[in-house]
Design a protein around this motif. Structure first.
Motif, PDB file in Angstrom:
ATOM      1  N   THR A 150       0.614  -1.804   0.071  1.00  0.00           N
ATOM      2  CA  THR A 150      -0.121  -0.002  -0.031  1.00  0.00           C
ATOM      3  C   THR A 150       1.257   0.969  -0.323  1.00  0.00           C
ATOM      4  O   THR A 150       0.434   2.152  -0.249  1.00  0.00           O
ATOM      5  CB  THR A 150      -0.836   0.194   0.884  1.00  0.00           C
ATOM      6  OG1 THR A 150      -1.600  -1.364   0.857  1.00  0.00           O
ATOM      7  CG2 THR A 150      -1.666   1.361   0.653  1.00  0.00           C
ATOM      8  N   LYS A 151       2.028   1.490   0.854  1.00  0.00           N
ATOM      9  CA  LYS A 151       2.772   2.423   0.866  1.00  0.00           C
ATOM     10  C   LYS A 151       3.447   2.676  -0.280  1.00  0.00           C
ATOM     11  O   LYS A 151       3.647   3.954  -1.072  1.00  0.00           O
ATOM     12  CB  LYS A 151       3.573   2.117   2.123  1.00  0.00           C
ATOM     13  CG  LYS A 151       3.430   2.418   3.524  1.00  0.00           C
ATOM     14  CD  LYS A 151       4.260   1.809   4.815  1.00  0.00           C
ATOM     15  CE  LYS A 151       3.888   1.863   5.637  1.00  0.00           C
ATOM     16  NZ  LYS A 151       5.025   1.293   6.858  1.00  0.00           N
ATOM     17  N   LEU A 152       3.864   1.645  -0.940  1.00  0.00           N
ATOM     18  CA  LEU A 152       4.424   1.568  -2.417  1.00  0.00           C
ATOM     19  C   LEU A 152       3.575   2.132  -3.202  1.00  0.00           C
ATOM     20  O   LEU A 152       4.062   2.957  -4.422  1.00  0.00           O
ATOM     21  CB  LEU A 152       5.410   0.737  -2.742  1.00  0.00           C
ATOM     22  CG  LEU A 152       5.755  -0.407  -4.264  1.00  0.00           C
ATOM     23  CD1 LEU A 152       7.272   0.942  -4.660  1.00  0.00           C
ATOM     24  CD2 LEU A 152       6.012  -1.043  -4.409  1.00  0.00           C
ATOM     25  N   ASP A 153       2.437   1.709  -3.562  1.00  0.00           N
ATOM     26  CA  ASP A 153       1.444   2.014  -4.414  1.00  0.00           C
ATOM     27  C   ASP A 153       1.080   3.888  -4.313  1.00  0.00           C
ATOM     28  O   ASP A 153       0.380   4.787  -5.183  1.00  0.00           O
ATOM     29  CB  ASP A 153      -0.087   1.399  -4.386  1.00  0.00           C
ATOM     30  CG  ASP A 153      -0.719   1.581  -4.952  1.00  0.00           C
ATOM     31  OD1 ASP A 153      -0.766   1.703  -6.573  1.00  0.00           O
ATOM     32  OD2 ASP A 153      -1.703   2.427  -4.955  1.00  0.00           O
ATOM     33  N   GLN A 158       2.385   9.022  -6.000  1.00  0.00           N
ATOM     34  CA  GLN A 158       2.993  10.772  -5.926  1.00  0.00           C
ATOM     35  C   GLN A 158       3.722  10.869  -6.687  1.00  0.00           C
ATOM     36  O   GLN A 158       4.014  12.359  -7.063  1.00  0.00           O
ATOM     37  CB  GLN A 158       3.373  10.713  -4.371  1.00  0.00           C
ATOM     38  CG  GLN A 158       2.476  10.469  -3.405  1.00  0.00           C
ATOM     39  CD  GLN A 158       2.871  10.847  -2.235  1.00  0.00           C
ATOM     40  OE1 GLN A 158       4.131  10.477  -1.993  1.00  0.00           O
ATOM     41  NE2 GLN A 158       2.295  10.702  -0.816  1.00  0.00           N
ATOM     42  N   GLN A 159       4.202  10.395  -7.769  1.00  0.00           N
ATOM     43  CA  GLN A 159       5.633   9.858  -8.303  1.00  0.00           C
ATOM     44  C   GLN A 159       4.791  10.347  -9.517  1.00  0.00           C
ATOM     45  O   GLN A 159       5.925  10.590 -10.886  1.00  0.00           O
ATOM     46  CB  GLN A 159       6.688   9.343  -8.434  1.00  0.00           C
ATOM     47  CG  GLN A 159       7.048   9.549  -7.444  1.00  0.00           C
ATOM     48  CD  GLN A 159       8.203  10.114  -6.748  1.00  0.00           C
ATOM     49  OE1 GLN A 159       8.935  11.160  -7.322  1.00  0.00           O
ATOM     50  NE2 GLN A 159       7.665  10.609  -6.050  1.00  0.00           N
ATOM     51  N   ARG A 229       4.147  16.253 -20.162  1.00  0.00           N
ATOM     52  CA  ARG A 229       5.407  17.360 -20.366  1.00  0.00           C
ATOM     53  C   ARG A 229       5.842  17.299 -18.770  1.00  0.00           C
ATOM     54  O   ARG A 229       5.700  17.989 -18.484  1.00  0.00           O
ATOM     55  CB  ARG A 229       4.936  18.707 -20.884  1.00  0.00           C
ATOM     56  CG  ARG A 229       4.569  18.466 -21.862  1.00  0.00           C
ATOM     57  CD  ARG A 229       3.976  19.733 -22.864  1.00  0.00           C
ATOM     58  NE  ARG A 229       4.596  19.229 -24.528  1.00  0.00           N
ATOM     59  CZ  ARG A 229       3.165  20.570 -24.856  1.00  0.00           C
ATOM     60  NH1 ARG A 229       3.095  21.799 -24.930  1.00  0.00           N
ATOM     61  NH2 ARG A 229       3.708  20.427 -26.527  1.00  0.00           N
ATOM     62  N   SER A 230       5.438  16.293 -17.712  1.00  0.00           N
ATOM     63  CA  SER A 230       6.013  16.338 -16.338  1.00  0.00           C
ATOM     64  C   SER A 230       7.210  17.137 -15.808  1.00  0.00           C
ATOM     65  O   SER A 230       8.013  16.536 -16.447  1.00  0.00           O
ATOM     66  CB  SER A 230       5.619  14.966 -15.828  1.00  0.00           C
ATOM     67  OG  SER A 230       5.802  15.605 -14.413  1.00  0.00           O
ATOM     68  N   ARG A 231       7.515  17.786 -14.974  1.00  0.00           N
ATOM     69  CA  ARG A 231       8.580  18.568 -14.467  1.00  0.00           C
ATOM     70  C   ARG A 231       9.767  17.067 -13.670  1.00  0.00           C
ATOM     71  O   ARG A 231      10.672  17.163 -13.993  1.00  0.00           O
ATOM     72  CB  ARG A 231       8.209  19.166 -13.413  1.00  0.00           C
ATOM     73  CG  ARG A 231       7.784  20.609 -13.810  1.00  0.00           C
ATOM     74  CD  ARG A 231       8.002  21.479 -12.564  1.00  0.00           C
ATOM     75  NE  ARG A 231       9.094  21.949 -12.156  1.00  0.00           N
ATOM     76  CZ  ARG A 231       9.520  23.196 -12.078  1.00  0.00           C
ATOM     77  NH1 ARG A 231       9.380  23.268 -13.142  1.00  0.00           N
ATOM     78  NH2 ARG A 231      10.843  23.066 -12.261  1.00  0.00           N
ATOM     79  N   LYS A 232       9.125  16.308 -13.797  1.00  0.00           N
ATOM     80  CA  LYS A 232      10.019  14.378 -13.538  1.00  0.00           C
ATOM     81  C   LYS A 232      11.068  14.212 -14.217  1.00  0.00           C
ATOM     82  O   LYS A 232      11.980  13.562 -14.597  1.00  0.00           O
ATOM     83  CB  LYS A 232       8.536  13.473 -13.039  1.00  0.00           C
ATOM     84  CG  LYS A 232       8.091  13.985 -11.900  1.00  0.00           C
ATOM     85  CD  LYS A 232       9.134  13.947 -10.396  1.00  0.00           C
ATOM     86  CE  LYS A 232       7.762  13.966  -9.058  1.00  0.00           C
ATOM     87  NZ  LYS A 232       8.392  14.161  -7.736  1.00  0.00           N
TER      88      LYS A 232
END
Length: 425
Positions: A150-153, A158-159, A229-232
């Motif tokens: 769950t935390k990984l998902d 978020q990423q 076009r993400s800043r990532k």
């Protein structure tokens, strides 16, 4: 020269006629028979030898075959372990891979008297090894595993991970080695996800859990960032979007610009150079790397020019003490200081609290007059100010509406002047 070289290379690719890699004045050529070494020979040879040794070791341990070894994203694997793992974490990870961790089977092998049974203490499995720990059916361990998924998902969301990629990872981990990636694909799925699933299933569950994942994950996610076009995407590789800068170079120049913006008062610069602080800093952050570096160099040069200029014996600081006149033979003798009781001398300076308002106003007028003199002399000599040279070469790129931070600073300065110095206009 770059344009001509690009044209020659494109022409050579179309015609099939490529130049000889050995140039006339090349005194050293390092090659392994198939490719030449263009970067540091030490780093290249170290990397090649390390890759050869690792390939043999993984093959001898029946972890990865030669084909599987080439499919693993080793570049991002190494970057992650170096930047995200603490030294203790890297040591534990190495022990976990080579089955030297603290499982019951390992402890029984080291000290059979203290640990007589290699079975799992949670589910009574006959052998507890590194693979059993993550697959143990015990209720407590199962809950910990699901919490980790769950935390990984949440982190993947978020990423801004590719939605389909995120769903495949979540469902595959939830299957706990009992499902395949291909079985999670729906009819009509794009070919790139099918190729990812094939390579993923070939590497298997253990490799995925231990971080040896396929390069397809990175390629698909990078395409998703480019599409959105993400800043990532800029964080992955600044050089493709910011004029040849790496991420570290971009961070360094932006940190320098931030310090210059915070420490530079436009009114402390020459009248023409003060326009450097009227740019839109959001646009500056998105501009070409040469624009950012030229702006930072121009501001530093403008501050240095004001610091070095001195007219009529005036110093750059308003609070600096006036220079003492040089003593001559006919000059009046210096008045001795009065000695206080106890043999100490009284300070000869005047308290800043006794400074009158007209005197403060005179200092402001003197500073403004000094700036006008500086500008007049520079123009009379036919020289260009820093802003003139900067605006001629990069005027179209640096022309902007102005910075909100600059306007707030000017407004705050005007309020302070009107509130504390009513006599100054």
């Amino acid at each position: 020269m770059d344009s001509l070289a690009k044209g020659v290379l494109k022409g050579g690719l179309r015609s099939g006629n490529v130049i000889d890699p050995i140039f006339p004045f090349m005194y050293l050529l390092i090659t392994d028979g198939s490719e030449s070494i263009a970067s540091s020979p030490i780093n290249t040879l170290y990397h090649k030898e390390g890759e050869r040794t690792a390939r043999q070791l993984y093959s001898a341990k029946n972890i990865l075959t030669g084909i599987q070894f080439d499919r693993v994203d080793w570049e991002n694997f190494g970057r992650t372990t170096k930047t995200e793992f603490l030294p203790n974490m890297r040591a534990w990870y190495a022990k976990h891979i080579w089955k030297c961790n603290g499982s019951m089977s390992r402890l029984n092998l080291i000290d059979p008297i203290k640990y007589p049974c290699p079975s799992c203490p949670c589910c009574s499995c006959p052998i507890e090894d590194k693979d059993h720990i993550i697959l143990c059916p015990d209720e407590g361990r199962t809950k910990l595993y699901k919490d980790g998924v769950t935390k990984l998902d949440v982190w993947l969301r978020q990423q801004r991970t590719d939605p389909l990629l995120r769903r495949l990872i979540r469902q595959y981990l939830s299957g706990r080695s009992q499902t395949t990636m291909m079985s999670l694909l729906r009819p009509g799925t794009q070919a790139k996800y099918v190729r990812l699933a094939e390579e993923h299933d070939d590497l298997g569950w253990t490799n995925f859990i231990e971080g040896r994942i396929s390069r397809k994950f990175f390629e698909i996610q990078l395409q998703f960032y480019v599409t959105k076009r993400s800043r990532k995407n800029s964080q992955i590789h600044y050089a493709a979007h910011y004029g040849g800068e790496t991420r570290r170079e971009y961070d360094e120049i932006m940190r320098t610009i931030s310090h210059l913006v915070a420490d530079t008062d436009p009114e402390d610069l020459l009248p023409e150079d003060s326009k450097l602080m009227e740019i839109d800093f959001n646009q500056l952050a998105k501009a070409n790397s040469n624009v950012r570096r030229n702006w930072a160099s121009a501001v530093v040069a403008a501050r240095t020019a004001v610091r070095n200029l001195n007219f009529d014996g005036d110093s750059d600081s308003d609070d600096a003490a006036p220079r003492r006149p040089q003593r001559s033979d006919d000059a009046a003798p210096r008045r001795p200081r009065r000695a206080a009781q106890g043999g100490t001398s009284r300070p000869a300076h005047r308290s800043s609290r006794q400074r009158s308002r007209p005197q403060y106003q005179t200092q402001i007028e003197r500073r403004g007059e000094r700036r006008r003199k500086t500008y007049a002399v520079v123009r009379e000599r036919g020289q260009l100010t820093i802003t003139d040279m900067f605006s001629r070469s990069h005027g179209s790129q640096m022309d902007a509406e102005g910075s909100q931070q600059y306007r707030r600073r000017r407004l705050r300065r005007n309020e302070n002047d009107s509130g504390h110095n009513p006599g100054v206009t």
